[in-house]
Design an enzyme around this catalytic site. Structure first.
Site, short mmCIF file in Angstrom:
data_model
loop_
_atom_site.label_atom_id
_atom_site.label_comp_id
_atom_site.label_asym_id
_atom_site.label_seq_id
_atom_site.Cartn_x
_atom_site.Cartn_y
_atom_site.Cartn_z
N HIS A 23 -40.64 13.62 -1.03
CA HIS A 23 -39.37 13.50 -1.76
C HIS A 23 -38.79 14.85 -2.21
O HIS A 23 -38.51 15.10 -3.37
CB HIS A 23 -39.41 12.46 -2.89
CG HIS A 23 -40.45 12.60 -3.97
ND1 HIS A 23 -40.68 13.76 -4.65
CD2 HIS A 23 -41.29 11.69 -4.51
CE1 HIS A 23 -41.61 13.57 -5.55
NE2 HIS A 23 -42.02 12.33 -5.49
N HIS A 77 -51.52 3.72 -10.88
CA HIS A 77 -50.15 4.29 -10.84
C HIS A 77 -49.36 3.52 -9.78
O HIS A 77 -49.83 3.35 -8.66
CB HIS A 77 -50.29 5.77 -10.49
CG HIS A 77 -49.01 6.54 -10.39
ND1 HIS A 77 -47.84 6.15 -11.00
CD2 HIS A 77 -48.72 7.71 -9.74
CE1 HIS A 77 -46.89 7.05 -10.74
NE2 HIS A 77 -47.40 7.99 -9.98
N GLU A 79 -46.46 4.26 -8.28
CA GLU A 79 -45.60 4.94 -7.30
C GLU A 79 -46.11 4.62 -5.89
O GLU A 79 -47.33 4.55 -5.64
CB GLU A 79 -45.59 6.47 -7.55
CG GLU A 79 -44.46 7.12 -6.76
CD GLU A 79 -44.14 8.55 -7.17
OE1 GLU A 79 -44.85 9.14 -8.02
OE2 GLU A 79 -43.16 9.09 -6.62
N ASP A 81 -46.68 6.01 -3.11
CA ASP A 81 -47.69 6.77 -2.35
C ASP A 81 -49.10 6.29 -2.72
O ASP A 81 -50.06 6.53 -1.96
CB ASP A 81 -47.56 8.28 -2.55
CG ASP A 81 -47.48 8.73 -3.99
OD1 ASP A 81 -46.94 7.98 -4.82
OD2 ASP A 81 -47.98 9.83 -4.30
N HIS A 144 -48.04 10.29 -14.25
CA HIS A 144 -46.76 10.84 -13.91
C HIS A 144 -45.58 9.89 -14.22
O HIS A 144 -44.44 10.32 -14.36
CB HIS A 144 -46.84 11.16 -12.40
CG HIS A 144 -45.60 11.44 -11.67
ND1 HIS A 144 -45.27 10.88 -10.47
CD2 HIS A 144 -44.58 12.26 -11.99
CE1 HIS A 144 -44.11 11.32 -10.05
NE2 HIS A 144 -43.68 12.16 -10.93
N ASP A 163 -52.29 11.10 -10.26
CA ASP A 163 -51.56 12.33 -9.91
C ASP A 163 -52.08 13.58 -10.63
O ASP A 163 -52.01 14.69 -10.08
CB ASP A 163 -50.08 12.18 -10.25
CG ASP A 163 -49.31 11.41 -9.19
OD1 ASP A 163 -49.82 11.29 -8.06
OD2 ASP A 163 -48.21 10.92 -9.49
N TYR A 191 -48.21 21.91 -7.12
CA TYR A 191 -48.12 20.48 -7.40
C TYR A 191 -47.70 20.25 -8.86
O TYR A 191 -46.79 19.47 -9.15
CB TYR A 191 -49.48 19.82 -7.12
CG TYR A 191 -49.47 18.33 -7.29
CD1 TYR A 191 -49.20 17.49 -6.22
CD2 TYR A 191 -49.73 17.75 -8.52
CE1 TYR A 191 -49.17 16.12 -6.38
CE2 TYR A 191 -49.71 16.38 -8.69
CZ TYR A 191 -49.43 15.57 -7.61
OH TYR A 191 -49.40 14.21 -7.79
N HIS A 222 -54.50 12.90 -5.08
CA HIS A 222 -54.15 13.74 -3.93
C HIS A 222 -55.10 14.94 -3.90
O HIS A 222 -55.46 15.48 -4.95
CB HIS A 222 -52.74 14.30 -4.06
CG HIS A 222 -51.66 13.27 -4.19
ND1 HIS A 222 -51.18 12.54 -3.13
CD2 HIS A 222 -50.93 12.87 -5.26
CE1 HIS A 222 -50.21 11.73 -3.54
NE2 HIS A 222 -50.05 11.90 -4.83
FE1 FEO Z 1 -46.61 9.81 -8.87
FE2 FEO Z 1 -48.71 10.60 -6.20
O1 FEO Z 1 -47.41 9.63 -7.17
#
Ligand code: FEO
Length: 420
Positions: A23, A77, A79, A81, A144, A163, A191, A222
């Site tokens: 994004h 989370h 989101e 991903d 996040h 995150d 990041y 991640h």
């Molecule tokens: Fe806030 Fe890796 O997503």
């Protein structure tokens, strides 16, 4: 190949070698979507992966246990991903309950058809025993998203941090002690700057609360898992949440016919003073991801644009808009640029953006040249650069040892790989 974090605890995620745009974030080293699995008397999966990679997640889980044996899927989370594969996962794990907090349930229900999912809504007082492992939870709002939370296994001193503490960093190796630490720290900082910086105050509260946990290993959503250097990344976050400045001047600009570029070069020459690091980016060949990284720990920034259509150049507008959104704190700033016939143009528009970013403006007017800068204006630009360097030193209490200290720390990490 099974990747085991601790006895009976596995990584079952997906390494995305090819992603280059997350994004808008330029992910030059790819990324990974980390999911984990605990095989005890009961079986739990922690988080999922981006939707296109669901089959890899199911395949990795199936190596360790049959999908219908999974008792719990934890969503830290919402989101996509991390949650994108949940529809496929929940359909495959026919006996699993989905563990999340109330806010997360609401968010998931807006993304997916969750009507058939069996939710188990937890709060911070909840304890879920898997046998010899217990799942406990800590809400981490805005690190996040509002629903974000950590899952912690006290018996293993293991924190699943989604995150937080992550890096967009694709590697076949899964642990921090298997890869070059300066490289991981560089990606962790990029990041943080691009994903977390806006939420520094909320993250500070999270860190305060997390300090009460006995943490040996941090498994983020991640990048690599902090097996050996969890103390190091926690220490780095303490600096980043306050945008702790190095004596660094950040110059960025776009130029039409090289006049603004000449001003940038002269400011750069002036700012090159002992103990000051100067970074100069022509936005034609740079990107906002790098800029955010530099803005996180610079003391002073200088933004330049010629006047185009009465305003600033599009790439400068994009950069400033991005930085305004990320809200780096405590920066001093100046604007500069050339113009042809409309003096109140691009550089003045930059001034307005810098004000909106709550920067300390070091002059009431931008440094400007009409068309090509004269020798006199270039001298002025060089003097301005010197002033910026001085300000960078002052804002770091005149103590450029800070940079030295940071560098030494980095060297210490290189040598020992140990947390501070
Ligand atoms: Fe806030 Fe890796 O997503």
């Amino acid at each position: 190949m099974k990747v085991e974090l601790k006895k009976g605890i596995y990584w079952v995620g997906y390494t995305d070698w090819d992603i280059r745009d997350f994004h808008g974030y330029r992910t030059n080293r790819g990324s990974s979507y980390n999911a984990y699995m605990i095989k005890d008397e009961k079986i739990a999966v922690i988080d999922s992966v981006k939707a296109p990679f669901a089959k890899h997640l199911l395949g990795n889980i199936a190596i360790i246990a049959a999908l219908d044996k999974v008792d719990y899927v934890v969503c830290n989370h919402a989101e996509p991903d991390h949650s994108g594969s949940l529809p496929v996962l929940m359909e495959a794990c026919v006996n699993a309950e989905l563990i999340c907090n109330e806010k997360c349930q609401k968010t998931l229900s807006m993304y997916y058809d969750t009507s058939k999912w069996k939710f188990k809504i937890i709060d911070e007082s909840s304890r879920i025993s898997l046998g010899s492992h217990t799942l406990t939870f800590m809400n981490t709002p805005m690190a996040h998203w509002p629903e974000s939370m950590f899952t912690y296994i006290p018996e293993e001193k293991l924190l699943f941090s989604m995150d937080a503490f992550g890096q967009h960093y694709a590697r076949s190796e899964r642990f921090d002690d298997e890869v070059p630490i300066p490289e991981v720290m560089e990606e962790a900082k990029t990041y943080y700057a691009n994903i977390i910086m806006l939420y520094g105050k909320q993250v500070a509260k999270v860190l305060e609360r997390a300090a009460g946990l006995d943490i040996e290993m941090i498994a983020p959503g991640h990048g690599v898992i902090w097996r050996k250097n969890s103390g190091l990344i926690l220490e780095a976050y303490k600096r980043w949440i306050v945008c702790k400045a190095e004596p660094k001047v950040l110059i960025f600009f776009d130029s039409m016919w090289h006049s603004t570029e000449k001003l940038a070069d002269a400011i750069y020459e002036g700012a090159r003073q002992p103990g000051v690091s100067v970074r100069k980016y022509d936005l034609k060949s740079s990107n906002i991801t790098v800029l955010a990284d530099e803005a996180l720990d610079c003391a002073v920034l200088a933004a330049g644009s010629p006047t185009l259509n009465k305003g600033m150049m599009p790439k400068v507008a994009e950069a400033l808009n991005y930085l305004k959104g990320l809200a780096p704190e405590g920066k001093a700033a100046v604007a500069f640029g050339s113009y042809g016939w409309a003096k109140k143009g691009g550089a003045h528009e930059i001034m307005e953006c810098l004000k909106a970013m709550n920067c300390e403006l070091l002059s009431e007017e931008p440094l400007q040249s009409q068309f090509v800068p004269t020798e006199e204006i270039l001298r002025e630009a060089k003097e301005l650069g010197k002033k910026l360097a001085q300000k960078a030193l002052e804002n770091c209490n005149g103590d450029y040892e800070l940079l030295e200290e940071w560098t030494n720390e980095k060297s210490a990490w290189d040598k020992s790989g140990k947390a501070l």
